[in-house]
Scaffold this motif. Structure first.
Motif, PDB file in Angstrom:
ATOM      1  N   GLN A  65       2.213 -12.145  -5.172  1.00 25.44           N
ATOM      2  CA  GLN A  65       2.744 -11.116  -6.067  1.00 25.44           C
ATOM      3  C   GLN A  65       2.286 -11.359  -7.504  1.00 25.44           C
ATOM      4  N   THR A  83       7.394  -5.813 -11.908  1.00 19.97           N
ATOM      5  CA  THR A  83       7.848  -5.619 -10.539  1.00 19.97           C
ATOM      6  C   THR A  83       9.123  -4.791 -10.551  1.00 19.97           C
ATOM      7  N   ILE A 154       8.190  -4.470  -5.015  1.00 21.32           N
ATOM      8  CA  ILE A 154       8.354  -5.676  -4.209  1.00 21.32           C
ATOM      9  C   ILE A 154       9.596  -5.531  -3.330  1.00 21.32           C
ATOM     10  N   SER A 158      12.204 -10.995  -2.506  1.00 16.09           N
ATOM     11  CA  SER A 158      11.366 -11.463  -3.617  1.00 16.09           C
ATOM     12  C   SER A 158      12.032 -11.184  -4.956  1.00 16.09           C
ATOM     13  N   ALA A 183       7.888  -8.179   3.907  1.00 12.41           N
ATOM     14  CA  ALA A 183       7.316  -7.695   2.649  1.00 12.41           C
ATOM     15  C   ALA A 183       7.296  -6.176   2.596  1.00 12.41           C
TER      16      ALA A 183
END
Length: 185
Positions: A65, A83, A154, A158, A183
């Motif tokens: 990431q 993000t 994301i 995460s 993910a």
């Protein structure tokens, strides 16, 4: 100075100290990062092209990431990349309530009744856990976002953020493999 001495005892160098006026619990992040970058520039006699800020309370940021956020920034005309994570249905602002005289009311009553199903509500996003931005965005614009900030979506794990003892227990469970989200979630 106390923290610096502990760090040095375990063999980690301390390149600079944050001034007292930037070391209070309620100090905003922006001047802290600007100070750190100025210290870097003075010590290394060069300006970085990009700066990456990862929240220390977000332990599940993946290396991929970080790399993807920086690549996205480098290959764009944007000032920054941050993000984001989709706000879950139960935390959507249209579901928020207020208490008035012991009674429950919708905080955004009109919107709540206009969007009665999960599917009809507009998707909203919250901050994930990292920012990547240019030197100019930070130092000249005084911002982590600039005028054009790209979103990098994301997954919720995460983006997990530790802010209290309950969050820490959940993070420990995640770290031990007790919870898993792909993910793509």
């Amino acid at each position: 100075e106390e923290i610096a001495s502990v760090v040095e005892r375990v063999g980690i160098s301390v390149p600079f100290l944050r001034p007292k006026e930037l070391a209070a619990d309620d100090t905003p992040m922006l001047p802290v990062i600007q100070h750190a970058v100025r210290s870097f520039v003075e010590s290394n006699n060069r300006k970085p092209d990009y700066i990456l800020l990862i929240q220390p309370t977000s332990p599940f940021v993946r290396t991929s990431q970080i790399e993807e956020a920086l690549t996205l920034l480098e290959n764009s005309e944007a000032d920054a990349v941050t993000t984001v994570v989709e706000v879950p249905h139960n935390l959507h602002p249209y579901n928020a309530r207020v208490l008035e005289d012991g009674c429950v009311r919708f905080f955004m009553e009109e919107e709540h009744y206009r969007y009665t199903t999960r599917q009809s509500k507009p998707k909203l996003y919250a901050f994930g856990n990292l920012y990547a931005f240019t030197y100019s965005t930070l130092m000249d614009q005084g911002s982590f976002f600039g005028e054009r900030c790209l979103a990098y979506l994301i997954d919720p794990i995460s983006a997990f953020d530790i802010n209290d003892p309950t969050d820490l227990l959940i993070a420990e469970c995640i770290a031990k493999g007790g919870l898993h989200v792909s993910a793509d979630s």
